[in-house]
Scaffold this active site. Structure first.
Site, PDB file in Angstrom:
ATOM      1  N   ALA A  27      49.144   0.371  40.583  1.00 37.53           N
ATOM      2  CA  ALA A  27      49.098  -0.139  39.198  1.00 37.53           C
ATOM      3  C   ALA A  27      48.616   0.916  38.204  1.00 37.53           C
ATOM      4  CB  ALA A  27      48.186  -1.369  39.134  1.00 37.53           C
ATOM      5  N   SER A  28      48.479   2.162  38.641  1.00 37.85           N
ATOM      6  CA  SER A  28      47.928   3.186  37.744  1.00 37.85           C
ATOM      7  C   SER A  28      48.962   3.732  36.772  1.00 37.85           C
ATOM      8  CB  SER A  28      47.338   4.341  38.561  1.00 37.85           C
ATOM      9  OG  SER A  28      48.333   4.954  39.348  1.00 37.85           O
ATOM     10  N   ASN A  51      53.711  -2.781  45.380  1.00 39.14           N
ATOM     11  CA  ASN A  51      54.536  -1.902  44.544  1.00 39.14           C
ATOM     12  C   ASN A  51      54.371  -0.418  44.869  1.00 39.14           C
ATOM     13  OD1 ASN A  51      55.806  -0.948  41.800  1.00 39.14           O
ATOM     14  ND2 ASN A  51      53.721  -0.095  41.835  1.00 39.14           N
ATOM     15  N   TYR A  83      62.750   7.412  52.677  1.00 39.12           N
ATOM     16  CA  TYR A  83      62.628   6.406  51.617  1.00 39.12           C
ATOM     17  C   TYR A  83      63.605   5.254  51.868  1.00 39.12           C
ATOM     18  CZ  TYR A  83      62.376   4.564  46.803  1.00 39.12           C
ATOM     19  OH  TYR A  83      62.198   3.764  45.695  1.00 39.12           O
ATOM     20  N   LYS A  94      62.524   1.337  52.725  1.00 35.15           N
ATOM     21  CA  LYS A  94      62.859   0.201  51.854  1.00 35.15           C
ATOM     22  C   LYS A  94      63.747  -0.811  52.586  1.00 35.15           C
ATOM     23  CE  LYS A  94      60.633   1.608  48.140  1.00 35.15           C
ATOM     24  NZ  LYS A  94      59.433   0.913  47.656  1.00 35.15           N
TER      25      LYS A  94
HETATM   26  P1  NAD Z   1      55.325   6.233  40.435  1.00 32.38           P
HETATM   27  O1  NAD Z   1      55.360   7.434  41.310  1.00 32.38           O
HETATM   28  O2  NAD Z   1      55.410   6.411  38.968  1.00 32.38           O
HETATM   29  O3  NAD Z   1      54.020   5.355  40.764  1.00 32.38           O
HETATM   30  C1  NAD Z   1      53.681   5.074  42.096  1.00 32.38           C
HETATM   31  C2  NAD Z   1      52.368   4.342  42.148  1.00 32.38           C
HETATM   32  O4  NAD Z   1      52.010   4.188  43.536  1.00 32.38           O
HETATM   33  C3  NAD Z   1      51.233   5.087  41.489  1.00 32.38           C
HETATM   34  O5  NAD Z   1      50.332   4.182  40.918  1.00 32.38           O
HETATM   35  C4  NAD Z   1      50.583   5.810  42.664  1.00 32.38           C
HETATM   36  O6  NAD Z   1      49.228   6.106  42.445  1.00 32.38           O
HETATM   37  C5  NAD Z   1      50.724   4.733  43.736  1.00 32.38           C
HETATM   38  N1  NAD Z   1      50.601   5.304  45.073  1.00 32.38           N
HETATM   39  C6  NAD Z   1      51.464   6.143  45.697  1.00 32.38           C
HETATM   40  N2  NAD Z   1      50.991   6.484  46.899  1.00 32.38           N
HETATM   41  C7  NAD Z   1      49.811   5.832  47.053  1.00 32.38           C
HETATM   42  C8  NAD Z   1      48.844   5.771  48.091  1.00 32.38           C
HETATM   43  N3  NAD Z   1      48.984   6.460  49.228  1.00 32.38           N
HETATM   44  N4  NAD Z   1      47.766   4.995  47.918  1.00 32.38           N
HETATM   45  C9  NAD Z   1      47.582   4.293  46.768  1.00 32.38           C
HETATM   46  N5  NAD Z   1      48.465   4.314  45.749  1.00 32.38           N
HETATM   47  C10 NAD Z   1      49.561   5.068  45.896  1.00 32.38           C
HETATM   48  O7  NAD Z   1      56.487   5.298  40.974  1.00 32.38           O
HETATM   49  P2  NAD Z   1      57.325   4.137  40.245  1.00 32.38           P
HETATM   50  O8  NAD Z   1      58.611   4.740  39.800  1.00 32.38           O
HETATM   51  O9  NAD Z   1      56.490   3.387  39.295  1.00 32.38           O
HETATM   52  O10 NAD Z   1      57.674   3.237  41.531  1.00 32.38           O
HETATM   53  C11 NAD Z   1      56.960   2.062  41.862  1.00 32.38           C
HETATM   54  C12 NAD Z   1      57.706   1.354  42.967  1.00 32.38           C
HETATM   55  O11 NAD Z   1      59.044   1.081  42.550  1.00 32.38           O
HETATM   56  C13 NAD Z   1      57.822   2.186  44.254  1.00 32.38           C
HETATM   57  O12 NAD Z   1      57.703   1.357  45.384  1.00 32.38           O
HETATM   58  C14 NAD Z   1      59.236   2.732  44.164  1.00 32.38           C
HETATM   59  O13 NAD Z   1      59.756   3.041  45.434  1.00 32.38           O
HETATM   60  C15 NAD Z   1      59.955   1.596  43.506  1.00 32.38           C
HETATM   61  N6  NAD Z   1      61.204   1.979  42.845  1.00 32.38           N
HETATM   62  C16 NAD Z   1      61.194   2.863  41.814  1.00 32.38           C
HETATM   63  C17 NAD Z   1      62.398   3.211  41.203  1.00 32.38           C
HETATM   64  C18 NAD Z   1      62.472   4.158  40.041  1.00 32.38           C
HETATM   65  O14 NAD Z   1      63.593   4.517  39.654  1.00 32.38           O
HETATM   66  N7  NAD Z   1      61.372   4.589  39.448  1.00 32.38           N
HETATM   67  C19 NAD Z   1      63.606   2.677  41.681  1.00 32.38           C
HETATM   68  C20 NAD Z   1      63.560   1.783  42.745  1.00 32.38           C
HETATM   69  C21 NAD Z   1      62.353   1.439  43.323  1.00 32.38           C
END
Ligand code: NAD
Length: 247
Positions: free
Chosen positions: A10-11, A86, A151, A155
């Site tokens: 959630a950061s 998430n 990845y 998923k």
């Molecule tokens: P991001 O990289 O911007 O954020 C990821 C978040 O996960 C951050 O808050 C990070 O601190 C946290 N995180 C990662 N590893 C961690 C760990 N070991 N311990 C605790 N926290 C951890 O990613 P996003 O784009 O916001 O993606 C969020 C979710 O959505 C993910 O599961 C990603 O696979 C999925 N997703 C993203 C997209 C995209 O296009 N951005 C597309 C499909 C799915």
């Protein structure tokens, strides 16, 4: 009584948008990630939306951190009614170049941790008469793409876990479902393409000709967390501007 949602990752990005959207639906929100300062920024947004936040720092790949997280959230909020798994990481490299250790690391954060956290939360939800677990997947779970094998594997596994837990925990009043976004404008995507020619090519192949916004995912997840979506379980719903079905 106010309900409580727990959101991992959630950061920033999609996790932050989900946390804020859940606050908009009236949930108090417990926020988990590794970066306390960034989590605090999310907490301030939740307060501005009129809900009570809490901040929890830890690592998804530590079973102890996840167990402590659930104990802390229950101690502070009294229950966990919604869990959003998430947090996620990606690895953009050919399968032959990724080390087995790195492959396992991606599975650990994206698949094993959601399982561990779900099994810690399930007794809490059962005791309170039910709840909702939402796993954030990706269109890559069902699309074959090159250079992202851990990845895609993680998923696809997460969607299998979603179906299995939905079937197992329906008797406890727990809905388990998933949301599979296409490309969303976050750090994850910026790190992968960051304004390059590849980004233009990727966008040109999305029928809506744009990336999604994190807030669009947040609002969709928050809706699914409410009783308005009370008949939805087991499914992973795609939100991708037409990427998967219209291309
Ligand atoms: P991001 O990289 O911007 O954020 C990821 C978040 O996960 C951050 O808050 C990070 O601190 C946290 N995180 C990662 N590893 C961690 C760990 N070991 N311990 C605790 N926290 C951890 O990613 P996003 O784009 O916001 O993606 C969020 C979710 O959505 C993910 O599961 C990603 O696979 C999925 N997703 C993203 C997209 C995209 O296009 N951005 C597309 C499909 C799915």
């Amino acid at each position: 009584m106010t309900q409580t949602a727990l959101v991992t990752g959630a950061s920033r990005g999609i996790g932050r948008a989900i946390a804020v959207a859940l606050a908009g639906e009236g949930f108090d929100v417990a926020c988990f990630a590794r970066d306390r300062d960034k989590l605090q920024e999310t907490a301030t947004l939740i307060e501005s939306a009129g809900s009570k936040p809490s901040v929890h720092v830890g690592d998804m790949s530590s079973d102890d951190d996840l167990e402590n997280l659930v104990n802390e959230v229950v101690a502070q909020h009294g229950s966990i009614d919604v869990l959003v798994n998430n947090a996620g990481i990606t690895e953009g490299a050919p399968a032959s170049k990724i080390s087995p250790a790195r492959f396992r690391e991606v599975l650990e954060v994206n698949l094993i941790a959601p399982y561990v956290l779900s099994r810690c939360v399930q007794p809490v939800m059962k005791e309170h008469g039910g709840g909702v677990i939402i796993n954030i997947s990706s269109v890559y779970a069902s699309q074959g793409v090159a250079n992202n094998s851990p990845y895609c594997t993680s998923k696809a596994g997460l969607e299998g876990l979603t179906r299995a837990l939905a079937r197992e925990w329906i008797k406890d009043g727990i809905r388990v479902l998933g949301v599979a976004p296409g490309f969303v404008r976050t750090d994850m995507v910026a790190n992968a393409f960051g304004g390059t020619e590849v980004e233009k090519l990727v966008v040109s192949r999305i029928p809506m000709k744009r990336f999604g916004e994190a807030e669009e995912i947040g609002r969709f997840v928050a809706f699914l967390a409410t009783a308005k979506a009370g008949f939805v379980t087991g499914e992973t719903l795609v939100i991708d501007g037409g990427q998967r079905s219209l291309v």
